[in-house]
Structures are given as structure tokens and as C-alpha cells.
Design a protein around this motif. Structure first.
Motif, PDB file in Angstrom:
ATOM      1  N   THR A  10       0.730  -1.117  -0.027  1.00 52.48           N
ATOM      2  CA  THR A  10      -0.105   0.003  -0.043  1.00 52.48           C
ATOM      3  C   THR A  10       0.913   1.395   0.050  1.00 52.48           C
ATOM      4  OG1 THR A  10      -1.707  -1.320   1.143  1.00 52.48           O
ATOM      5  CG2 THR A  10      -2.017   1.330   1.093  1.00 52.48           C
ATOM      6  N   ASP A  11       1.825   1.186   0.751  1.00 42.24           N
ATOM      7  CA  ASP A  11       2.848   2.321   0.790  1.00 42.24           C
ATOM      8  C   ASP A  11       3.484   2.653  -0.427  1.00 42.24           C
ATOM      9  OD1 ASP A  11       4.272   4.317   1.928  1.00 42.24           O
ATOM     10  OD2 ASP A  11       5.810   3.044   2.706  1.00 42.24           O
ATOM     11  N   VAL A  12       3.918   1.226  -1.174  1.00 41.72           N
ATOM     12  CA  VAL A  12       4.521   1.389  -2.755  1.00 41.72           C
ATOM     13  C   VAL A  12       3.514   2.326  -3.601  1.00 41.72           C
ATOM     14  CG1 VAL A  12       5.159   0.103  -4.580  1.00 41.72           C
ATOM     15  CG2 VAL A  12       5.871  -0.635  -1.892  1.00 41.72           C
ATOM     16  N   GLU A  13       2.307   1.709  -3.459  1.00 38.89           N
ATOM     17  CA  GLU A  13       1.272   2.233  -4.066  1.00 38.89           C
ATOM     18  C   GLU A  13       1.208   3.762  -4.082  1.00 38.89           C
ATOM     19  OE1 GLU A  13      -3.303   1.827  -5.687  1.00 38.89           O
ATOM     20  OE2 GLU A  13      -2.686   0.407  -3.991  1.00 38.89           O
ATOM     21  N   ALA A  14       1.240   4.258  -2.814  1.00 38.64           N
ATOM     22  CA  ALA A  14       1.202   5.687  -2.530  1.00 38.64           C
ATOM     23  C   ALA A  14       2.451   6.291  -3.183  1.00 38.64           C
ATOM     24  CB  ALA A  14       1.149   5.948  -1.102  1.00 38.64           C
ATOM     25  N   LYS A  15       3.420   5.959  -2.886  1.00 36.22           N
ATOM     26  CA  LYS A  15       4.817   6.597  -3.500  1.00 36.22           C
ATOM     27  C   LYS A  15       4.933   6.550  -4.911  1.00 36.22           C
ATOM     28  CE  LYS A  15       7.828   5.918   0.599  1.00 36.22           C
ATOM     29  NZ  LYS A  15       8.821   5.278   1.197  1.00 36.22           N
ATOM     30  N   VAL A  16       4.509   5.578  -5.732  1.00 35.52           N
ATOM     31  CA  VAL A  16       4.332   5.347  -6.941  1.00 35.52           C
ATOM     32  C   VAL A  16       3.407   6.547  -7.504  1.00 35.52           C
ATOM     33  CG1 VAL A  16       4.114   4.219  -8.965  1.00 35.52           C
ATOM     34  CG2 VAL A  16       5.281   3.092  -7.319  1.00 35.52           C
ATOM     35  N   THR A  17       2.362   6.513  -7.049  1.00 33.84           N
ATOM     36  CA  THR A  17       1.229   7.607  -7.534  1.00 33.84           C
ATOM     37  C   THR A  17       1.771   8.736  -7.312  1.00 33.84           C
ATOM     38  OG1 THR A  17      -0.506   6.015  -6.801  1.00 33.84           O
ATOM     39  CG2 THR A  17      -1.181   8.245  -7.050  1.00 33.84           C
ATOM     40  N   LYS A  18       2.379   9.187  -6.075  1.00 28.26           N
ATOM     41  CA  LYS A  18       2.960  10.474  -5.844  1.00 28.26           C
ATOM     42  C   LYS A  18       4.197  10.810  -6.979  1.00 28.26           C
ATOM     43  CE  LYS A  18       5.161  13.532  -2.561  1.00 28.26           C
ATOM     44  NZ  LYS A  18       4.349  14.543  -2.054  1.00 28.26           N
ATOM     45  N   ALA A  19       4.988   9.896  -7.367  1.00 27.32           N
ATOM     46  CA  ALA A  19       6.011  10.082  -8.445  1.00 27.32           C
ATOM     47  C   ALA A  19       5.355  10.461  -9.707  1.00 27.32           C
ATOM     48  CB  ALA A  19       6.876   8.941  -8.363  1.00 27.32           C
ATOM     49  N   TYR A  20       4.113   9.876 -10.115  1.00 26.29           N
ATOM     50  CA  TYR A  20       3.674   9.937 -11.299  1.00 26.29           C
ATOM     51  C   TYR A  20       2.495  10.941 -11.488  1.00 26.29           C
ATOM     52  CZ  TYR A  20       6.004   6.064 -13.512  1.00 26.29           C
ATOM     53  OH  TYR A  20       6.882   5.086 -14.135  1.00 26.29           O
ATOM     54  N   GLU A  21       2.258  11.754 -10.383  1.00 30.03           N
ATOM     55  CA  GLU A  21       0.985  12.687 -10.297  1.00 30.03           C
ATOM     56  C   GLU A  21       0.896  13.480 -11.575  1.00 30.03           C
ATOM     57  OE1 GLU A  21       1.079  14.392  -6.396  1.00 30.03           O
ATOM     58  OE2 GLU A  21       2.956  15.535  -6.884  1.00 30.03           O
ATOM     59  N   ALA A  22       2.327  14.076 -11.854  1.00 33.43           N
ATOM     60  CA  ALA A  22       2.221  14.873 -12.968  1.00 33.43           C
ATOM     61  C   ALA A  22       2.312  14.435 -14.431  1.00 33.43           C
ATOM     62  CB  ALA A  22       3.448  16.042 -12.640  1.00 33.43           C
ATOM     63  N   TYR A  23       2.434  13.135 -14.511  1.00 31.12           N
ATOM     64  CA  TYR A  23       2.346  12.302 -15.602  1.00 31.12           C
ATOM     65  C   TYR A  23       1.064  12.509 -16.447  1.00 31.12           C
ATOM     66  CZ  TYR A  23       4.562   8.976 -18.693  1.00 31.12           C
ATOM     67  OH  TYR A  23       5.431   8.262 -19.655  1.00 31.12           O
ATOM     68  N   THR A  24       1.314  12.806 -17.718  1.00 32.88           N
ATOM     69  CA  THR A  24       0.033  13.016 -18.558  1.00 32.88           C
ATOM     70  C   THR A  24      -0.501  11.527 -19.276  1.00 32.88           C
ATOM     71  OG1 THR A  24       1.220  13.713 -20.410  1.00 32.88           O
ATOM     72  CG2 THR A  24       0.495  15.447 -18.920  1.00 32.88           C
ATOM     73  N   MET A  25       0.268  10.676 -19.433  1.00 35.73           N
ATOM     74  CA  MET A  25      -0.161   9.426 -20.214  1.00 35.73           C
ATOM     75  C   MET A  25      -0.875   8.687 -19.114  1.00 35.73           C
ATOM     76  SD  MET A  25       1.044   9.824 -23.331  1.00 35.73           S
ATOM     77  CE  MET A  25       2.102  10.233 -24.224  1.00 35.73           C
ATOM     78  N   ASP A  26      -1.409   7.580 -19.767  1.00 33.56           N
ATOM     79  CA  ASP A  26      -2.289   6.675 -19.001  1.00 33.56           C
ATOM     80  C   ASP A  26      -1.233   5.610 -18.432  1.00 33.56           C
ATOM     81  OD1 ASP A  26      -4.893   7.641 -19.186  1.00 33.56           O
ATOM     82  OD2 ASP A  26      -5.292   6.433 -21.152  1.00 33.56           O
ATOM     83  N   TRP A  27      -1.076   5.390 -16.966  1.00 36.45           N
ATOM     84  CA  TRP A  27      -0.391   4.303 -16.607  1.00 36.45           C
ATOM     85  C   TRP A  27      -1.047   3.552 -15.314  1.00 36.45           C
ATOM     86  CZ3 TRP A  27       0.583   4.725 -11.289  1.00 36.45           C
ATOM     87  CH2 TRP A  27       0.141   5.621 -10.660  1.00 36.45           C
ATOM     88  N   ARG A  28      -0.379   2.592 -14.946  1.00 33.40           N
ATOM     89  CA  ARG A  28      -0.944   1.629 -14.056  1.00 33.40           C
ATOM     90  C   ARG A  28       0.099   0.870 -13.198  1.00 33.40           C
ATOM     91  NH1 ARG A  28      -2.424   0.755 -18.578  1.00 33.40           N
ATOM     92  NH2 ARG A  28      -2.226  -1.405 -19.416  1.00 33.40           N
TER      93      ARG A  28
END
Length: 69
Positions: A37-55
Motif C-alpha cells: 500500500t505504501d509502494v502504491e502511494a509513493k509511485v502514485t505521488k511520483a507519477y502525479e504530473a504524468y499525462t499518459m495513462d499508467w497503472r
């Protein structure tokens, strides 16, 4: 609880400008975190400005127990 290292697989959908087809780019990120869950939060924060679709397509605990710098 101690932090561990996890490998997060991130898949990004990019449209090829020449063919118009969607390409899936897969990358692996080493993340120091307490839990998936912590990993998901950190990756989401790192990709928050990313404009492409990612998952995030996978999170696996790494066998790496220490990084020596």
C-alpha cells in the motif's frame, strides 16, 4: 516495522504517432516502503504530473535487503 524494498511494475500506454496504435511500455521501479500500500502511494505521488495513462501492474517484495551507496 522496518522498510523493505519492493519492485513495482508500471505499465504506461503510449500512442505511436506513426501507426496510431497504443504501445504498452513496462518499467520496473525499486521502491523502499513499509508495505505494498505504501509502494502504491509513493509511485502514485511520483507519477502525479504524468499525462499518459499508467497503472501499477505488479508489486513484489525484492530480495534486496540493503542498498550501499
Amino acid at each position: 516495522m522496518d522498510e523493505k524494498y519492493f519492485v513495482a511494475r508500471v505499465t504506461t500506454d503510449i500512442v505511436d504517432e506513426n501507426t496510431g496504435k497504443v504501445k504498452k511500455i513496462k518499467e520496473e521501479k525499486l521502491v523502499k516502503a513499509f508495505s505494498p500500500t505504501d509502494v502504491e502511494a509513493k509511485v502514485t505521488k511520483a507519477y502525479e504530473a504524468y499525462t499518459m495513462d499508467w497503472r501499477i501492474t505488479a508489486i513484489v517484495e525484492s530480495k534486496i535487503d540493503e542498498v550501499i551507496e
